[in-house]
Design an enzyme around this catalytic site. Structure first.
Site, PDB file in Angstrom:
ATOM      1  N   PRO A 177     -53.191 -21.015  25.001  1.00  0.00           N
ATOM      2  CA  PRO A 177     -54.444 -20.265  25.092  1.00  0.00           C
ATOM      3  C   PRO A 177     -55.576 -21.194  25.526  1.00  0.00           C
ATOM      4  O   PRO A 177     -55.602 -22.373  25.152  1.00  0.00           O
ATOM      5  CB  PRO A 177     -54.661 -19.754  23.664  1.00  0.00           C
ATOM      6  CG  PRO A 177     -53.896 -20.706  22.798  1.00  0.00           C
ATOM      7  CD  PRO A 177     -52.716 -21.154  23.607  1.00  0.00           C
ATOM      8  N   LYS A 178     -56.477 -20.680  26.320  1.00  0.00           N
ATOM      9  CA  LYS A 178     -57.680 -21.439  26.686  1.00  0.00           C
ATOM     10  C   LYS A 178     -58.717 -21.161  25.601  1.00  0.00           C
ATOM     11  O   LYS A 178     -59.501 -20.220  25.696  1.00  0.00           O
ATOM     12  CB  LYS A 178     -58.187 -21.034  28.068  1.00  0.00           C
ATOM     13  CG  LYS A 178     -59.281 -21.943  28.607  1.00  0.00           C
ATOM     14  CD  LYS A 178     -59.644 -21.576  30.049  1.00  0.00           C
ATOM     15  CE  LYS A 178     -60.693 -22.531  30.571  1.00  0.00           C
ATOM     16  NZ  LYS A 178     -61.945 -22.502  29.817  1.00  0.00           N
ATOM     17  N   VAL A 179     -58.676 -21.978  24.579  1.00  0.00           N
ATOM     18  CA  VAL A 179     -59.537 -21.779  23.414  1.00  0.00           C
ATOM     19  C   VAL A 179     -60.988 -22.013  23.815  1.00  0.00           C
ATOM     20  O   VAL A 179     -61.316 -22.985  24.503  1.00  0.00           O
ATOM     21  CB  VAL A 179     -59.119 -22.721  22.270  1.00  0.00           C
ATOM     22  CG1 VAL A 179     -60.017 -22.527  21.066  1.00  0.00           C
ATOM     23  CG2 VAL A 179     -57.660 -22.470  21.893  1.00  0.00           C
ATOM     24  N   GLY A 204     -58.887 -17.093  28.277  1.00  0.00           N
ATOM     25  CA  GLY A 204     -57.819 -17.116  29.255  1.00  0.00           C
ATOM     26  C   GLY A 204     -56.656 -17.944  28.749  1.00  0.00           C
ATOM     27  O   GLY A 204     -56.497 -18.158  27.541  1.00  0.00           O
TER      28      GLY A 204
END
EC number: 6.5.1.2
Length: 560
Positions: free
Chosen positions: A123-125, A278
């Site tokens: 996950p794009k944290v 994202g």
């Protein structure tokens, strides 16, 4: 060869789209617009980096920054670095932060993945990036991302975050980690809750001078271990053992863009412990850390989510008159995508509402989807330097106007045609607003029922009406003659609900004309005010004329 051809086509399409959206401004106007937006973004940057606060939503900031870059490219200015950090960060990163290149869509991601193997998705944290330096098993230094080479010393702050292990062992005892400090959430569903300005909130907590217990609301997601174990599985296992459990839990092996898309969609809808914007796809094989430089990472890319709300440019303000005579305002937009839906128009509401919003062509508005996928305005996020608003039409219309065509009645007249053709009235499937406009423009209707006189030849020769559909349309027009009397009365705009009209048991025009106000008032859901409206309606000269015309056409219930 096919791969390079696909890349070339993608580049050409991208360039075409950029050229297509360049504003038609004079050089002086362009300079003024760019300068104003540049100053505003600089102010937001100063607030964010120096004071740890944000007066603008993260998504709005990102999109307006992209809009500024687009304008600068259109008019030959030097694009700014997005979210430029403060220049006073003095602590060198042991390993540079590379940043991550964004993929525009699934096709671009597929091209990137095609020549690579041993790929993993994370996950794009959404938070702020940090370097964690461990020496002899202890947290030795924590450094903000800064410009990728140097950053601020965050060691004291990070040492107060309970989610960050202060001691480690084994291969991690002397290591450098890169990750994201994030706002811990319980069951955050990105699709429903959006970004909640998480990035700015984290930055605010890290920038404040006072040490607060609120730092324990933060967590860390490690996404890189430079010069770590060669196998991703070994990296994940060691990180989990040390206390960085989220990395192992949310890192999955993927082989192609379809698999990435499935995981991306899953995380978009799932309950997660952090906000995301994202996914990141990365190769397990990385160069030695001494080769890492800002903007130079070829082993990872990001595929961001479409924002829940999009910033859209207002291209025009249009006024529509409904069948009841009410004037509504619609904003035409430069197209934006919202949840796979192309949005080009948004209803503002009444003229008064439009004036309260203070929206003009050239403004930038924030648009999202309300219930049932209907676009709505959330905010006006930027107003242009030169603003010219159109003048709304005079409020001369009401529920008893524009049954007959005239120049001033154009919009309400069309609205009446759209209404009578709808499923709940005469059920004229296959024709909408555009079709009615084409018919009226060609055949110059006298009134709202003039279409009953059109011949198959006239329909076939109407510009804008496909010849293949003209016969079907004529057939539907003919079938409408057999619709029940109450449907025709509804088409004439009687101010009653269908339930009330059916309860009246009116079966002829003559019977309806002789019904009294007291009779109408006894119907369910019909009070004295509505009963008076029915009397005014049936006594209106245009309504009487339409009733006589329908009688001449031998429509059921109107015959003498």
């Amino acid at each position: 060869m096919k791969v390079w051809m696909a890349i070339l086509i993608s580049i050409l399409c991208w360039q075409s789209s950029v050229w297509a959206v360049c504003p038609a401004w004079s050089p002086a106007r362009a300079q003024e617009e760019i300068s104003r937006l540049q100053q505003q973004i600089k102010q937001w940057d100063d607030d964010y980096w120096k004071e740890g606060k944000s007066e603008v939503e993260d998504g709005v900031y990102d999109q307006l920054s992209a809009r500024l870059t687009q304008w600068q490219r259109c008019f030959g200015s030097e694009p700014r670095d997005v979210m430029m950090p403060p220049l006073n960060g003095a602590v060198m990163h042991p390993v540079a932060h590379t940043g991550v290149r964004k993929m525009v869509d699934k096709n671009a991601l597929s091209l990137w993945m095609r020549e690579r193997s041993d790929l993993w998705v994370q996950p794009k944290v959404d938070g702020v990036a940090v370097t964690l330096v461990y020496r002899d098993g202890k947290l030795n230094k924590a450094i903000s991302r800064g410009n990728g080479l140097k950053g601020e010393d965050w060691t004291q702050k990070v040492s107060l975050i309970s989610a960050v292990p202060q001691t480690v062992s084994g291969p991690l005892a002397n290591s450098t980690l890169q990750g994201e400090i994030f706002l811990q959430r319980e069951g955050h569903i990105q699709q429903q809750m959006g970004g909640i300005n998480a990035r700015a909130k984290v930055a605010g907590l890290m920038m404040r001078q006072d040490d607060s217990d609120t730092l324990n609301s933060l967590g860390v997601f490690v996404w890189a271990w430079p010069d770590g174990p060669q196998l991703m599985t070994d990296r994940l296992k060691e990180l989990a053992t040390a206390g960085f459990t989220l990395t192992q839990r949310y890192t999955r092996a993927v082989k192609n863009a379809d698999e990435v898309a499935r995981v991306r969609n899953e995380w978009w809808k799932a309950k997660l412990p952090f906000v995301t914007d994202g996914v990141v796809v990365r190769g397990a094989k990385e160069p030695e850390s001494r080769h890492w430089l800002p903007g130079q990472a070829e082993w990872l890319v990001a595929w961001k989510y479409q924002p829940v709300a999009q910033v859209a440019e207002v291209k025009a303000i249009q006024f529509a008159v409904g069948k009841s005579g009410k004037i509504s305002v619609v904003a035409s937009l430069a197209p934006v995508m919202l949840d796979d839906k192309k949005v080009q128009r948004v209803n503002i509401g009444s003229v008064r509402r439009w004036q309260e919003w203070d929206i003009a062509p050239g403004d930038q508005i924030l648009v999202s989807l309300a219930g049932q996928g209907i676009p709505r305005i959330d905010d006006v996020v930027w107003r242009g330097a030169e603003r010219t608003k159109p003048t709304p039409p005079e409020n001369r219309f009401n529920s008893l106007t524009c049954y007959f065509a005239s120049d001033v009645c154009q919009e309400q007249f069309i609205s009446r045609l759209v209404w009578l053709g709808s499923k709940q009235v005469l059920g004229l499937d296959g024709i909408g607003e555009a079709g009615w406009r084409a018919l009226h423009q060609t055949h110059r209707f006298e009134h709202i029922f003039s279409w009953l006189l059109l011949t198959p030849e006239q329909l076939q020769n109407t510009p804008g009406i496909a010849k293949s559909k003209s016969a079907q349309l004529w057939h539907r027009f003919n079938l409408a003659r057999k619709q029940p009397f109450t449907r025709w009365v509804m088409a004439m705009g009687i101010p009653l609900t269908r339930a009330a009209l059916n309860a009246s048991d009116e079966r002829s025009w003559s019977q309806l004309l002789f019904s009294t106000e007291q009779f109408w008032q006894q119907l369910p859901g019909t009070g004295s005010g509505r009963a008076r409206q029915v009397i005014e309606w049936k006594e209106n000269a245009q309504i009487k004329k339409l009733g006589s015309w329908l009688a001449a056409q031998q429509i059921t219930g109107f015959e003498p």
